[in-house]
Write an enzyme that holds these catalytic residues in place. Structure first.
Site, mmCIF file in Angstrom:
data_model
loop_
_atom_site.group_PDB
_atom_site.id
_atom_site.type_symbol
_atom_site.label_atom_id
_atom_site.label_comp_id
_atom_site.label_asym_id
_atom_site.label_seq_id
_atom_site.Cartn_x
_atom_site.Cartn_y
_atom_site.Cartn_z
ATOM 1 N N LYS A 83 -6.572 5.093 4.906
ATOM 2 C CA LYS A 83 -5.499 6.012 4.524
ATOM 3 C C LYS A 83 -5.950 7.184 4.413
ATOM 4 O O LYS A 83 -5.305 8.196 4.929
ATOM 5 C CB LYS A 83 -4.605 5.223 4.291
ATOM 6 C CG LYS A 83 -4.048 3.812 4.739
ATOM 7 C CD LYS A 83 -2.820 3.237 4.277
ATOM 8 C CE LYS A 83 -2.621 2.106 5.323
ATOM 9 N NZ LYS A 83 -1.216 1.665 5.372
ATOM 10 N N ASP A 120 4.012 3.751 7.909
ATOM 11 C CA ASP A 120 4.670 2.997 6.751
ATOM 12 C C ASP A 120 5.922 2.647 6.471
ATOM 13 O O ASP A 120 7.003 1.967 5.903
ATOM 14 C CB ASP A 120 3.795 3.132 5.786
ATOM 15 C CG ASP A 120 2.698 2.407 6.208
ATOM 16 O OD1 ASP A 120 2.075 1.127 7.430
ATOM 17 O OD2 ASP A 120 1.462 2.756 5.727
#
Length: 167
Positions: A83, A120
């Site tokens: 990420k 997210d």
């Protein structure tokens, strides 16, 4: 009486040379349920496409992303441990990704640039609210974890006025 699974009602998946391709990048990635979920919906709605698991070692991340882009993929989701590397690789970042310093979605744009998104945190807040747990305009939250997803969740909670402590 046995219940017939929804997948029995989905048409067979047809993949052509014009298929929309995407996947999930991770190391490891075998734990991800994303390919099963995305391929179910592609098949259910008769979309010419495929979503594949893409196990990529950290030292090969940039080369793999560039290769997917060159091969005509539309984009990829990103999971551990990539990420932060995805954030650094993206040409453009949405505000959530900028704040979190992490990206969980890469979109390969027609002009050759890579857009990085962090969904997210927004997904976490939406999930709470869908379960009838509205995020208050103030208050405190304890967040367990400090990875890319956790930073995205922290940013989304802070945007709502919540004071976040991380452990």
């Amino acid at each position: 009486m046995t219940k017939t699974p929804d997948s029995a009602f989905a048409p067979p998946q047809i993949i052509t040379g014009k298929a929309r391709l995407a996947g999930v990048l991770g190391w490891p990635v075998s734990h991800s349920r994303s390919p099963a979920l995305h391929n179910y919906w592609l098949r259910r709605y008769g979309i010419d496409g495929a979503y594949v698991p893409l196990p990529v070692r950290p030292e090969q991340f940039e080369a793999a992303v560039r290769g997917l882009q060159a091969a005509g993929f539309r984009g990829a989701n990103v999971t551990i441990p990539h990420k932060e590397a995805a954030c650094a690789l993206a040409d453009r970042l949405d505000p959530s990704a900028q704040r979190a310093g992490a990206v969980n979605t890469l979109v390969f744009e027609e002009d050759g640039r890579i857009r990085g998104l962090s969904t997210d945190g927004g997904g976490f807040v939406a999930s709470l609210e869908a379960d009838g747990l509205p995020v208050p305009a103030s208050g405190r939250a304890l967040l367990l974890g400090a990875g890319g997803a956790a930073r995205s969740v922290a940013a989304a909670l802070q945007d709502r006025g919540v004071q976040v402590s991380v452990t």
